[in-house]
Scaffold this motif. Structure first.
Motif, PDB file in Angstrom:
ATOM      1  N   LEU A  36       7.642   5.622 -10.773  1.00  0.00           N
ATOM      2  CA  LEU A  36       6.935   4.772  -9.408  1.00  0.00           C
ATOM      3  C   LEU A  36       6.496   6.081  -8.980  1.00  0.00           C
ATOM      4  N   GLN A  37       7.396   6.867  -9.131  1.00  0.00           N
ATOM      5  CA  GLN A  37       7.611   8.171  -7.935  1.00  0.00           C
ATOM      6  C   GLN A  37       6.695   9.409  -9.026  1.00  0.00           C
ATOM      7  N   ALA A  38       6.393   9.383 -10.511  1.00  0.00           N
ATOM      8  CA  ALA A  38       5.276  10.143 -10.872  1.00  0.00           C
ATOM      9  C   ALA A  38       4.069   9.273 -10.686  1.00  0.00           C
ATOM     10  N   ASN A  39       3.516   8.159 -10.185  1.00  0.00           N
ATOM     11  CA  ASN A  39       2.471   7.887 -10.118  1.00  0.00           C
ATOM     12  C   ASN A  39       2.293   8.265  -8.780  1.00  0.00           C
ATOM     13  N   GLY A  40       3.152   8.614  -7.693  1.00  0.00           N
ATOM     14  CA  GLY A  40       2.503   8.862  -6.374  1.00  0.00           C
ATOM     15  C   GLY A  40       3.136   8.203  -5.137  1.00  0.00           C
ATOM     16  N   ILE A  41       3.727   7.496  -5.911  1.00  0.00           N
ATOM     17  CA  ILE A  41       4.207   5.897  -4.538  1.00  0.00           C
ATOM     18  C   ILE A  41       5.523   6.754  -4.137  1.00  0.00           C
ATOM     19  N   GLU A  42       5.192   6.731  -2.224  1.00  0.00           N
ATOM     20  CA  GLU A  42       6.964   6.377  -2.091  1.00  0.00           C
ATOM     21  C   GLU A  42       8.217   5.959  -2.868  1.00  0.00           C
ATOM     22  N   ALA A  43       9.257   5.747  -2.419  1.00  0.00           N
ATOM     23  CA  ALA A  43      10.875   4.782  -3.164  1.00  0.00           C
ATOM     24  C   ALA A  43      11.177   4.840  -1.616  1.00  0.00           C
TER      25      ALA A  43
ATOM     26  N   LEU B 158       7.711  -3.625 -11.083  1.00  0.00           N
ATOM     27  CA  LEU B 158       6.359  -3.113 -11.333  1.00  0.00           C
ATOM     28  C   LEU B 158       5.211  -3.193 -12.393  1.00  0.00           C
ATOM     29  N   ARG B 159       5.848  -3.649 -13.420  1.00  0.00           N
ATOM     30  CA  ARG B 159       5.176  -3.323 -14.311  1.00  0.00           C
ATOM     31  C   ARG B 159       3.820  -4.536 -13.860  1.00  0.00           C
ATOM     32  N   HIS B 160       4.673  -5.284 -13.423  1.00  0.00           N
ATOM     33  CA  HIS B 160       3.458  -6.923 -13.844  1.00  0.00           C
ATOM     34  C   HIS B 160       2.389  -6.876 -12.583  1.00  0.00           C
ATOM     35  N   PHE B 161       2.489  -5.884 -11.552  1.00  0.00           N
ATOM     36  CA  PHE B 161       1.770  -5.419 -10.292  1.00  0.00           C
ATOM     37  C   PHE B 161       0.818  -4.266 -10.734  1.00  0.00           C
ATOM     38  N   GLY B 162       1.533  -3.460 -12.222  1.00  0.00           N
ATOM     39  CA  GLY B 162       0.168  -1.840 -11.864  1.00  0.00           C
ATOM     40  C   GLY B 162       0.967  -0.995 -11.275  1.00  0.00           C
ATOM     41  N   LEU B 163       2.374  -1.060 -10.776  1.00  0.00           N
ATOM     42  CA  LEU B 163       2.412   0.263 -10.363  1.00  0.00           C
ATOM     43  C   LEU B 163       2.914   1.020 -10.881  1.00  0.00           C
ATOM     44  N   ILE B 164       3.842   0.905 -12.080  1.00  0.00           N
ATOM     45  CA  ILE B 164       4.288   1.639 -13.252  1.00  0.00           C
ATOM     46  C   ILE B 164       3.706   1.447 -14.707  1.00  0.00           C
TER      47      ILE B 164
ATOM     48  N   MET C  99      -4.373  -4.169  -4.887  1.00  0.00           N
ATOM     49  CA  MET C  99      -3.780  -3.632  -3.690  1.00  0.00           C
ATOM     50  C   MET C  99      -3.499  -1.479  -4.253  1.00  0.00           C
ATOM     51  N   ASP C 100      -3.801  -0.933  -2.886  1.00  0.00           N
ATOM     52  CA  ASP C 100      -3.348   0.431  -3.470  1.00  0.00           C
ATOM     53  C   ASP C 100      -1.822   0.784  -2.645  1.00  0.00           C
ATOM     54  N   TYR C 101      -1.171   0.256  -3.465  1.00  0.00           N
ATOM     55  CA  TYR C 101       0.882   0.354  -3.024  1.00  0.00           C
ATOM     56  C   TYR C 101       0.319   1.384  -2.793  1.00  0.00           C
TER      57      TYR C 101
END
Length: 257
Positions: free
Chosen positions: A32-39, A251-257, A1-3
């Motif tokens: 996370l933020q550097a990857n373009g995902i909003e916190a 976050l690492r487990h789900f590939g978000l960072i 999923m593209d979170y």
């Protein structure tokens, strides 16, 4: 999923028992933020309780007061205050039981009893400034949440009395009081509607009973290892404790960072 968005509770999730954000959490959210995902912060706390934490993490959007007051990049996107007639009933019942109340507005908060020991005990645990004293504050400003200071042994005094109010314990001497239908999930849904982001593209971290609706509603609900046992069944995934790298690990487990 593209979170696209990840929501974070504060106490027991972003901060540990000393109310500090672990360095691995700081680093993970920056990545996370550097990857373009909003916190986004999603908390039972009022905005004036977590400003330093938000600034430390570079987060400028939040769902606060258990979903009753949501702000996205400085713009208020949702408000859900408690009707005054419901507050009046609560004030009368709490006075009858000798329980103090703290009224939380959008900008500040006040107690209706000066230095009540239960109020001092619970608010001190948040490591924030104590409320001012103004027993009539609820009559003058919009109130989004109330602290009701009582022990679990006295909870029965409020059962089935307030059909329009919801009570959730967050401390041995304090409960959050919010309008029925109010929850972090409701504030999150209002923010996402404004941003036109589907709920399936969101994740959330939490640890307390007030996180149940949030974890059920988002696309990916993550409970901290130190979560209340009754919360974990509502999560899609349980990570490690806040002080054992729980946020970074998930976050690492789900590939978000």
């Amino acid at each position: 999923m593209d979170y696209k968005v990840v929501f974070f509770d504060i106490d027991g999730t972003l901060v540990d028992e000393t109310k500090q954000v672990p360095q691995d959490t700081i680093d993970a959210i920056a990545q996370l933020q550097a990857n373009g995902i909003e916190a986004v912060i999603a908390t039972g706390r009022a905005p004036y309780f977590f400003k330093p934490i938000a600034e430390q993490l570079g987060i400028d959007s939040f769902v606060s007061l258990n979903g009753a007051y949501a702000v996205y990049q400085g713009e208020t996107v949702y408000k859900f205050s408690i009707p005054r007639e419901h507050l009046e009933l609560l004030v009368k019942e709490a006075a009858k039981n000798n329980h103090s109340l703290v009224f939380e507005g959008g900008e500040t908060y006040f107690s209706n009893v000066e230095d009540h020991p239960h109020m001092v005990d619970s608010v001190a645990s948040l490591r924030v400034d104590f409320p001012g004293y103004d027993p009539d504050f609820w009559q003058k400003e919009d109130i989004y949440q109330v602290f009701l200071h009582c022990t679990p042994e006295d909870e029965h005094l409020y059962e089935n009395i307030f059909p329009d109010l919801r009570l959730v314990r967050w401390h041995p001497t304090a409960m959050d009081v919010m309008p029925v239908g109010g929850s972090k999930a409701r504030g999150i849904e209002a923010m996402l509607q404004k941003l036109n982001i589907p709920i399936e593209q969101t994740a959330a971290f939490g640890d307390g009973l007030n996180d149940k609706e949030m974890l059920e509603t988002v696309g990916l609900g993550i409970a901290m290892g130190n979560s209340h046992p009754d919360l974990k069944p509502f999560a899609d995934y349980v990570t490690t404790d806040v002080d054992k790298g729980g946020i970074a690990s998930a976050l690492r487990h789900f590939g978000l960072i």
